[in-house]
Design an enzyme around this catalytic site. Structure first.
Site, PDB file in Angstrom:
ATOM      1  N   ARG A  67      -0.209  22.099 -16.340  1.00  0.00           N
ATOM      2  CA  ARG A  67       0.826  21.335 -16.661  1.00  0.00           C
ATOM      3  C   ARG A  67       0.801  20.695 -18.036  1.00  0.00           C
ATOM      4  NH1 ARG A  67       2.585  16.008 -12.579  1.00  0.00           N
ATOM      5  NH2 ARG A  67       4.219  15.015 -13.795  1.00  0.00           N
TER       6      ARG A  67
ATOM      7  N   HIS B 119       3.770  12.317 -30.557  1.00  0.00           N
ATOM      8  CA  HIS B 119       2.988  10.903 -30.147  1.00  0.00           C
ATOM      9  C   HIS B 119       2.487  10.263 -31.506  1.00  0.00           C
ATOM     10  CE1 HIS B 119      -0.114   8.919 -27.837  1.00  0.00           C
ATOM     11  NE2 HIS B 119       0.988   7.803 -27.869  1.00  0.00           N
TER      12      HIS B 119
ATOM     13  N   LYS C 224      10.173  22.270 -14.775  1.00  0.00           N
ATOM     14  CA  LYS C 224       9.299  21.156 -14.554  1.00  0.00           C
ATOM     15  C   LYS C 224       8.578  21.260 -13.041  1.00  0.00           C
ATOM     16  CE  LYS C 224       7.580  16.857 -15.210  1.00  0.00           C
ATOM     17  NZ  LYS C 224       7.463  15.542 -15.640  1.00  0.00           N
TER      18      LYS C 224
ATOM     19  N   HIS D 157      11.569   8.778 -28.796  1.00  0.00           N
ATOM     20  CA  HIS D 157      10.661   9.741 -28.099  1.00  0.00           C
ATOM     21  C   HIS D 157      11.037  11.120 -28.411  1.00  0.00           C
ATOM     22  CE1 HIS D 157       7.616  11.513 -25.554  1.00  0.00           C
ATOM     23  NE2 HIS D 157       8.571  12.215 -24.962  1.00  0.00           N
TER      24      HIS D 157
ATOM     25  N   ARG E 281       0.812  -1.220   0.034  1.00  0.00           N
ATOM     26  CA  ARG E 281      -0.011  -0.052   0.165  1.00  0.00           C
ATOM     27  C   ARG E 281       0.793   1.153  -0.027  1.00  0.00           C
ATOM     28  NH1 ARG E 281      -2.805  -3.547   3.347  1.00  0.00           N
ATOM     29  NH2 ARG E 281      -4.607  -4.420   2.320  1.00  0.00           N
TER      30      ARG E 281
ATOM     31  N   LYS F 147       4.695  11.185 -11.861  1.00  0.00           N
ATOM     32  CA  LYS F 147       3.948  10.214 -12.578  1.00  0.00           C
ATOM     33  C   LYS F 147       4.521   9.029 -12.617  1.00  0.00           C
ATOM     34  CE  LYS F 147       1.395  13.512 -15.533  1.00  0.00           C
ATOM     35  NZ  LYS F 147       1.241  13.885 -16.877  1.00  0.00           N
TER      36      LYS F 147
ATOM     37  N   GLU G 106      -2.505  18.040 -13.578  1.00  0.00           N
ATOM     38  CA  GLU G 106      -2.543  18.397 -15.078  1.00  0.00           C
ATOM     39  C   GLU G 106      -4.103  18.827 -15.310  1.00  0.00           C
ATOM     40  OE1 GLU G 106      -0.113  16.105 -17.492  1.00  0.00           O
ATOM     41  OE2 GLU G 106      -1.324  16.838 -19.317  1.00  0.00           O
TER      42      GLU G 106
ATOM     43  N   ASN H 227       3.278  19.454 -22.496  1.00  0.00           N
ATOM     44  CA  ASN H 227       2.753  18.576 -23.640  1.00  0.00           C
ATOM     45  C   ASN H 227       3.144  19.357 -25.055  1.00  0.00           C
ATOM     46  OD1 ASN H 227       0.062  16.848 -25.005  1.00  0.00           O
ATOM     47  ND2 ASN H 227       1.412  15.961 -23.447  1.00  0.00           N
TER      48      ASN H 227
ATOM     49  N   GLU I 266      13.791  17.758 -25.087  1.00  0.00           N
ATOM     50  CA  GLU I 266      12.803  18.101 -23.951  1.00  0.00           C
ATOM     51  C   GLU I 266      13.388  19.248 -23.476  1.00  0.00           C
ATOM     52  OE1 GLU I 266       9.968  16.692 -23.405  1.00  0.00           O
ATOM     53  OE2 GLU I 266      10.038  14.614 -23.826  1.00  0.00           O
TER      54      GLU I 266
ATOM     55  N   HIS J  54       4.179  17.124 -28.277  1.00  0.00           N
ATOM     56  CA  HIS J  54       3.841  15.943 -27.898  1.00  0.00           C
ATOM     57  C   HIS J  54       2.715  15.454 -28.643  1.00  0.00           C
ATOM     58  CE1 HIS J  54       6.845  16.264 -24.938  1.00  0.00           C
ATOM     59  NE2 HIS J  54       6.714  15.081 -24.535  1.00  0.00           N
TER      60      HIS J  54
HETATM   61  N1  LIG Z   1       7.058   9.843 -15.683  1.00  0.00           N
HETATM   62  C1  LIG Z   1       7.197  11.069 -16.369  1.00  0.00           C
HETATM   63  O1  LIG Z   1       6.617  11.912 -15.998  1.00  0.00           O
HETATM   64  C2  LIG Z   1       7.747  10.818 -17.786  1.00  0.00           C
HETATM   65  C3  LIG Z   1       7.972  11.734 -18.543  1.00  0.00           C
HETATM   66  C4  LIG Z   1       8.806  11.572 -19.592  1.00  0.00           C
HETATM   67  C5  LIG Z   1       9.074  10.211 -19.963  1.00  0.00           C
HETATM   68  N2  LIG Z   1       8.865   9.205 -19.082  1.00  0.00           N
HETATM   69  C6  LIG Z   1       9.157   7.878 -19.850  1.00  0.00           C
HETATM   70  O2  LIG Z   1      10.417   7.644 -19.518  1.00  0.00           O
HETATM   71  C7  LIG Z   1      10.625   6.540 -20.573  1.00  0.00           C
HETATM   72  C8  LIG Z   1      11.951   7.067 -21.483  1.00  0.00           C
HETATM   73  O3  LIG Z   1      13.128   7.409 -20.477  1.00  0.00           O
HETATM   74  P1  LIG Z   1      14.635   7.313 -20.957  1.00  0.00           P
HETATM   75  O4  LIG Z   1      14.917   8.020 -22.133  1.00  0.00           O
HETATM   76  O5  LIG Z   1      15.353   7.701 -19.771  1.00  0.00           O
HETATM   77  O6  LIG Z   1      14.794   5.718 -21.388  1.00  0.00           O
HETATM   78  P2  LIG Z   1      15.297   4.455 -20.531  1.00  0.00           P
HETATM   79  O7  LIG Z   1      15.111   4.449 -19.356  1.00  0.00           O
HETATM   80  O8  LIG Z   1      15.055   3.423 -21.334  1.00  0.00           O
HETATM   81  O9  LIG Z   1      16.955   4.726 -20.771  1.00  0.00           O
HETATM   82  C9  LIG Z   1      17.318   4.834 -22.340  1.00  0.00           C
HETATM   83  C10 LIG Z   1      18.631   3.725 -22.172  1.00  0.00           C
HETATM   84  O10 LIG Z   1      19.833   4.371 -21.565  1.00  0.00           O
HETATM   85  C11 LIG Z   1      20.447   3.353 -20.814  1.00  0.00           C
HETATM   86  N3  LIG Z   1      21.025   4.100 -19.673  1.00  0.00           N
HETATM   87  C12 LIG Z   1      20.514   4.751 -18.764  1.00  0.00           C
HETATM   88  N4  LIG Z   1      21.425   5.621 -18.090  1.00  0.00           N
HETATM   89  C13 LIG Z   1      22.524   5.366 -18.472  1.00  0.00           C
HETATM   90  C14 LIG Z   1      23.881   5.874 -18.396  1.00  0.00           C
HETATM   91  N5  LIG Z   1      24.199   6.631 -17.442  1.00  0.00           N
HETATM   92  N6  LIG Z   1      24.923   5.423 -18.968  1.00  0.00           N
HETATM   93  C15 LIG Z   1      24.527   4.515 -20.265  1.00  0.00           C
HETATM   94  N7  LIG Z   1      23.429   3.920 -20.630  1.00  0.00           N
HETATM   95  C16 LIG Z   1      22.357   4.627 -19.605  1.00  0.00           C
HETATM   96  C17 LIG Z   1      19.243   2.683 -20.405  1.00  0.00           C
HETATM   97  O11 LIG Z   1      19.590   1.444 -20.012  1.00  0.00           O
HETATM   98  C18 LIG Z   1      18.500   2.461 -21.779  1.00  0.00           C
HETATM   99  O12 LIG Z   1      19.157   1.639 -22.332  1.00  0.00           O
HETATM  100  C19 LIG Z   1       9.666   6.339 -21.462  1.00  0.00           C
HETATM  101  O13 LIG Z   1       9.034   5.012 -20.945  1.00  0.00           O
HETATM  102  C20 LIG Z   1       8.593   7.463 -21.114  1.00  0.00           C
HETATM  103  O14 LIG Z   1       7.557   6.961 -21.129  1.00  0.00           O
HETATM  104  C21 LIG Z   1       8.143   9.375 -18.104  1.00  0.00           C
HETATM  105 ZN   LIG Z   2       8.301  14.000 -23.578  1.00  0.00          ZN
END
Ligand SMILES: NC(=O)c1ccc[n+]([C@@H]2O[C@H](COP(=O)([O-])OP(=O)(O)OC[C@H]3O[C@@H](n4cnc5c(N)ncnc54)[C@H](O)[C@@H]3O)[C@@H](O)[C@H]2O)c1
Ligand SMILES: [Zn+2]
Length: 354
Positions: free
Chosen positions: A235, A246, A221, A258, A118, A140, A231, A239, A182, A242
């Protein structure tokens, strides 16, 4: 080292940021004796031992577990698997979960923290540029399901975020670009100074560069989330790029990453703003020049009907109309009576996508 506050009443927390803060950070402030690190296979190999050692040196009990790297891991069953592994290891509510990695690890492990017993306390230690400027801030969390985005998730805030730009040293260039898109977004929607800095420095990859852009972006942010956690309106500015972005991600079968999709999205959404007479030709060009200088592509060969079909399902839409966040100049968006997203005629959208 600097601290940025996310102000959410009793759920407020700090983003502690700098070079080497993961080493210096006083985990003592968290007040737990046991930590369980959830990471991915890449980050574990590169930095897992380093983080484990820091926590051990502080005298804490530490466990580490990892999931396979990549977006494909961000599914319901994996969240269940992580949760069950916590249960098998007998993790109780006195333990603090540490998400250690990019947005995938942050989203899935944050989600597990939201429901395990929980609610388990957790902290984020983001290691990608994207996670440092975006996904680690705002609470999020969630996983993907085949039926759509943002269906299974929770808004569940961490105790703290520890943002150490030293981790970016091992980040592959494509992942850097993913985050830079971003950062450009934050500059266009809210920060002229950041935009000008990027115009001069976007090809740099040194610590000073990362420190500046991560701090600026995270502050934006944090401010936005503090004002509108769930949001209801403000917020939505995050977007920008996006709505079209998207559609690009989906139409490309997720082959376009992305950040690149958002960059393309910003080009077309700015074009819509320009066609509506909101954004000048000069500022449209300036934005696009910066995206190009970042090494990101500007165009996409759209299946226009396909794109519209996807955009018609956007979460910002109301009354059967597609809503957009529209820049009016570099550093500022159109805002009216507290509204930041506006309906745009489909004919205008179609013309812009041509
Ligand atoms: N929660 C939110 O508000 C929010 C906002 C934007 C995106 N997201 C989500 O985030 C995700 C994308 O995140 P991301 O781009 O970080 O992707 P990811 O977590 O897949 O990381 C990208 C790659 O980099 C590698 N990596 C991570 N740190 C590293 C480092 N220091 N050195 C070498 N390699 C490294 C990872 O293993 C992976 O292969 C998506 O699923 C998206 O939906 C969430
Ligand atoms: Zn984004």
């Amino acid at each position: 080292m600097q601290t940025i506050k996310v102000n959410l009443g009793e759920r407020s927390y700090d983003i502690v940021m700098g070079r080497g803060v993961a080493e210096a950070f006083v985990f003592g402030k968290i007040g737990a004796d046991k930590y369980v690190i959830v990471t991915d296979s890449n980050v574990k190999k590169l930095h897992g031992e380093f983080l484990e050692q820091i926590l051990k040196n502080c005298g804490y009990d530490v466990e580490i577990m990892d999931i396979p790297a990549g977006e494909d891991s961000k599914h319901w069953e994996m969240a269940g698997e992580v949760g069950r592994e916590l249960a098998r290891r007998g993790i109780d509510r006195d333990t603090v979960l540490v998400t250690f990695g990019g947005g995938v690890v942050g989203d899935i492990a944050g989600f597990v923290a939201s429901f395990y017993k929980r609610g388990l306390r957790y902290i984020h230690i983001p290691t990608t540029l994207l996670a440092q400027v975006d996904s680690s801030i705002g609470g999020k969390t969630g996983v993907n399901i085949p039926e759509g985005k943002n269906i299974f998730g929770a808004i569940y805030q961490p105790l703290a975020v520890i943002t150490d730009i030293n981790f970016l040293k091992t980040l592959p260039e494509d992942e850097v670009k993913n985050g830079l898109a971003e950062v450009i977004k934050y500059a266009v929607i809210k920060d002229t100074e950041l935009f000008e800095y990027l115009e001069k420095n976007i090809e740099r990859r040194d610590e000073e560069f990362y420190e500046f852009i991560v701090a600026k972006s995270a502050a934006i942010k944090a401010e936005v989330v503090s004002l509108d956690e769930r949001e209801s309106e403000l917020r939505k500015i995050l977007n920008y790029g996006h709505t079209v972005g998207h559609a690009v991600e989906i139409l490309s079968g997720h082959k376009i990453f992305h950040g690149q999709a958002v960059a393309i999205g910003m080009v077309y959404e700015a074009k819509i703003a320009n066609k509506l007479g909101i954004l000048s030709d000069v500022d449209l060009q300036r934005q696009n020049d910066l995206i190009k200088k970042a090494g990101l592509s500007l165009t996409y060969d759209f299946d226009i009907e396909g794109a519209l079909k996807i955009m018609r399902t956007d979460k910002k839409n109301k009354g059967g109309q597609i809503y957009f966040v529209l820049p009016k100049q570099i550093g500022a968006l159109k805002e009216e009576n507290g509204k930041v997203a506006f309906p745009v005629e489909e004919e205008v959208v179609k013309n812009a996508l041509k």
